[in-house]
Design a protein around this motif. Structure first.
Motif, PDB file in Angstrom:
ATOM      1  N   UNK A   1     -14.020  13.789  -3.710  1.00  0.00           N
ATOM      2  CA  UNK A   1     -13.085  13.033  -4.532  1.00  0.00           C
ATOM      3  C   UNK A   1     -13.437  11.545  -4.472  1.00  0.00           C
ATOM      4  N   UNK A   2     -13.522  10.934  -5.638  1.00  0.00           N
ATOM      5  CA  UNK A   2     -13.958   9.536  -5.698  1.00  0.00           C
ATOM      6  C   UNK A   2     -12.841   8.564  -5.330  1.00  0.00           C
ATOM      7  N   UNK A   3     -11.608   8.967  -5.588  1.00  0.00           N
ATOM      8  CA  UNK A   3     -10.458   8.136  -5.236  1.00  0.00           C
ATOM      9  C   UNK A   3      -9.471   8.966  -4.429  1.00  0.00           C
ATOM     10  N   UNK A   4      -9.086   8.456  -3.285  1.00  0.00           N
ATOM     11  CA  UNK A   4      -8.106   9.137  -2.439  1.00  0.00           C
ATOM     12  C   UNK A   4      -7.153   8.083  -1.886  1.00  0.00           C
ATOM     13  N   UNK A   5      -5.865   8.290  -2.100  1.00  0.00           N
ATOM     14  CA  UNK A   5      -4.882   7.347  -1.560  1.00  0.00           C
ATOM     15  C   UNK A   5      -3.730   8.099  -0.915  1.00  0.00           C
ATOM     16  N   UNK A   6      -3.164   7.494   0.117  1.00  0.00           N
ATOM     17  CA  UNK A   6      -2.019   8.063   0.810  1.00  0.00           C
ATOM     18  C   UNK A   6      -0.775   7.259   0.445  1.00  0.00           C
ATOM     19  N   UNK A   7       0.264   7.943   0.039  1.00  0.00           N
ATOM     20  CA  UNK A   7       1.520   7.288  -0.300  1.00  0.00           C
ATOM     21  C   UNK A   7       2.532   7.523   0.822  1.00  0.00           C
ATOM     22  N   UNK A   8       3.426   6.537   1.004  1.00  0.00           N
ATOM     23  CA  UNK A   8       4.399   6.608   2.084  1.00  0.00           C
ATOM     24  C   UNK A   8       5.821   6.736   1.536  1.00  0.00           C
ATOM     25  N   UNK A   9       6.681   7.363   2.341  1.00  0.00           N
ATOM     26  CA  UNK A   9       8.075   7.486   1.949  1.00  0.00           C
ATOM     27  C   UNK A   9       8.863   6.226   2.322  1.00  0.00           C
ATOM     28  N   UNK A  10      10.170   6.282   2.151  1.00  0.00           N
ATOM     29  CA  UNK A  10      11.036   5.132   2.399  1.00  0.00           C
ATOM     30  C   UNK A  10      10.943   4.644   3.840  1.00  0.00           C
ATOM     31  N   UNK A  11      10.613   5.567   4.738  1.00  0.00           N
ATOM     32  CA  UNK A  11      10.543   5.218   6.156  1.00  0.00           C
ATOM     33  C   UNK A  11       9.148   4.772   6.589  1.00  0.00           C
ATOM     34  N   UNK A  12       8.234   4.632   5.622  1.00  0.00           N
ATOM     35  CA  UNK A  12       6.890   4.181   5.934  1.00  0.00           C
ATOM     36  C   UNK A  12       5.992   5.264   6.494  1.00  0.00           C
ATOM     37  N   UNK A  13       6.380   6.536   6.301  1.00  0.00           N
ATOM     38  CA  UNK A  13       5.591   7.662   6.798  1.00  0.00           C
ATOM     39  C   UNK A  13       4.794   8.294   5.654  1.00  0.00           C
ATOM     40  N   UNK A  14       3.524   8.668   5.884  1.00  0.00           N
ATOM     41  CA  UNK A  14       2.740   9.337   4.838  1.00  0.00           C
ATOM     42  C   UNK A  14       3.436  10.598   4.339  1.00  0.00           C
ATOM     43  N   UNK A  15       3.476  10.754   3.018  1.00  0.00           N
ATOM     44  CA  UNK A  15       4.144  11.926   2.460  1.00  0.00           C
ATOM     45  C   UNK A  15       3.345  12.588   1.343  1.00  0.00           C
ATOM     46  N   UNK A  16       2.304  11.916   0.854  1.00  0.00           N
ATOM     47  CA  UNK A  16       1.615  12.437  -0.321  1.00  0.00           C
ATOM     48  C   UNK A  16       0.197  11.887  -0.379  1.00  0.00           C
ATOM     49  N   UNK A  17      -0.731  12.753  -0.741  1.00  0.00           N
ATOM     50  CA  UNK A  17      -2.104  12.320  -1.020  1.00  0.00           C
ATOM     51  C   UNK A  17      -2.368  12.476  -2.514  1.00  0.00           C
ATOM     52  N   UNK A  18      -2.887  11.425  -3.114  1.00  0.00           N
ATOM     53  CA  UNK A  18      -3.287  11.472  -4.519  1.00  0.00           C
ATOM     54  C   UNK A  18      -4.796  11.324  -4.579  1.00  0.00           C
ATOM     55  N   UNK A  19      -5.461  12.308  -5.139  1.00  0.00           N
ATOM     56  CA  UNK A  19      -6.920  12.298  -5.190  1.00  0.00           C
ATOM     57  C   UNK A  19      -7.399  12.608  -6.609  1.00  0.00           C
ATOM     58  N   UNK A  20      -8.521  12.017  -6.984  1.00  0.00           N
ATOM     59  CA  UNK A  20      -9.044  12.257  -8.327  1.00  0.00           C
ATOM     60  C   UNK A  20     -10.565  12.257  -8.301  1.00  0.00           C
ATOM     61  N   UNK A  21     -11.106  12.872  -9.344  1.00  0.00           N
ATOM     62  CA  UNK A  21     -12.561  12.892  -9.537  1.00  0.00           C
ATOM     63  C   UNK A  21     -12.895  12.392 -10.927  1.00  0.00           C
ATOM     64  N   UNK A  22     -13.989  11.676 -11.017  1.00  0.00           N
ATOM     65  CA  UNK A  22     -14.527  11.236 -12.311  1.00  0.00           C
ATOM     66  C   UNK A  22     -13.568  10.333 -13.067  1.00  0.00           C
ATOM     67  N   UNK A  23     -12.804   9.524 -12.357  1.00  0.00           N
ATOM     68  CA  UNK A  23     -11.865   8.610 -13.007  1.00  0.00           C
ATOM     69  C   UNK A  23     -12.112   7.193 -12.506  1.00  0.00           C
TER      70      UNK A  23
END
Length: 282
Positions: A260-282
């Motif tokens: 995956x060319x782009x990978x980011x981790x998103x955090x919840x209201x408490x500052x804890x990781x809750x989601x990974x967003x990944x993409x290819x060819x973008x």
């Protein structure tokens, strides 16, 4: 003068605290609202039936049965979702995942672009249905190995008037799928097999083990999601994976290793990781 309902409320709060329930007051108020309605705090006389229903609800919660399972229905991201005993239930923290998924999809695709979303391990269908509600140009496919989950997800789709934009099919994770998708989402099983006996009773005793067990390292299905993505996605596509704080770094590495060319981790209201967003060819 303390009225009868307040006395029952105070007693129920004490009982839930003794049962080890962390947010005893909040949960007790939710139980009372379910049984008596939003005006439960008014000084109104209670019928014997209401008292019996309150006692039953409090007793079941004392046994660490989740509120959603006591009443068989819950709210999730503005939707009504039926809950059944043999299907993984919605969790409030998944609403953070939905928020980030909607944001990422809207940033990636033009508003009028038809998109096809795959939900791997759909359970009640709550994640997919929440996205479809907010994305009118999307349609979805939910897959699960559990027949009961597929039936329940279809029931929830119809309950929320989304049945014509979604289909649910039995499939072993992403193996052998013929379609291609613009967006792939998942809340995968991610507890280490050895940790399952130590999960909260609400999970280990009431959620299906198959929905919890992420293998020896807790990442078995995250790996499957990352490495099967190319075979089930369009050339330009998004992958969104719900993840907890414990495995966030390892999961991020897996997605990068999978190309995956782009990978980011998103955090919840408490500052804890809750989601990974990944993409290819973008």
């Amino acid at each position: 003068m303390i009225n009868e309902t307040q006395k029952l409320l105070d007693k129920a709060i004490s009982r839930l605290k003794e049962a080890g329930i962390k947010n005893a007051r909040q949960e007790t108020e939710i139980l009372f609202k379910h049984v008596l309605g939003n005006d439960f705090y008014l000084n109104m006389p209670l019928s014997s039936e209401q008292k019996e229903n309150l006692e039953k609800a409090v007793f079941l919660r004392e046994q660490r049965i989740p509120i959603e399972r006591i009443f068989g229905i819950t709210e999730f991201f503005g939707l009504k979702i039926w809950v059944e005993n043999n299907v993984f239930k919605p969790y409030p923290e998944s609403e953070d995942f939905v928020y980030y998924a909607i944001e990422a999809i809207k940033e990636t695709f033009k508003e009028d672009t038809p998109i096809h979303i795959l939900d791997a391990g759909t359970g009640t269908g709550c994640l997919l249905l929440a996205l479809l509600k907010e994305l009118p140009n999307a349609h979805g496919t939910g897959i699960d190995i559990n027949d009961a989950a597929l039936e329940l997800a279809a029931k929830n789709a119809n309950l929320n008037n989304l049945g014509d934009r979604v289909s649910f099919i039995k499939n072993d994770w992403c193996e052998g799928l013929k379609e291609k998708f613009h967006v792939v989402i998942s809340n995968p099983p991610r507890a280490k097999t050895g940790d399952i006996p130590y999960l909260l009773p609400e999970m280990r005793e009431h959620d299906p083990i198959i929905s919890l067990d992420g293998g020896e390292d807790g990442l078995e299905f995250v790996k499957k999601l990352a490495f099967s993505f190319d075979s089930i996605s369009h050339y330009k596509a998004l992958c969104l994976c719900q993840i907890g704080a414990i495995y966030a770094s390892e999961a991020e590495f897996l997605f990068k290793y999978a190309g995956f060319s782009k990978v980011s981790i998103k955090e919840n209201f408490f500052g804890q990781p809750c989601c990974i967003i990944a993409s290819k060819n973008m």
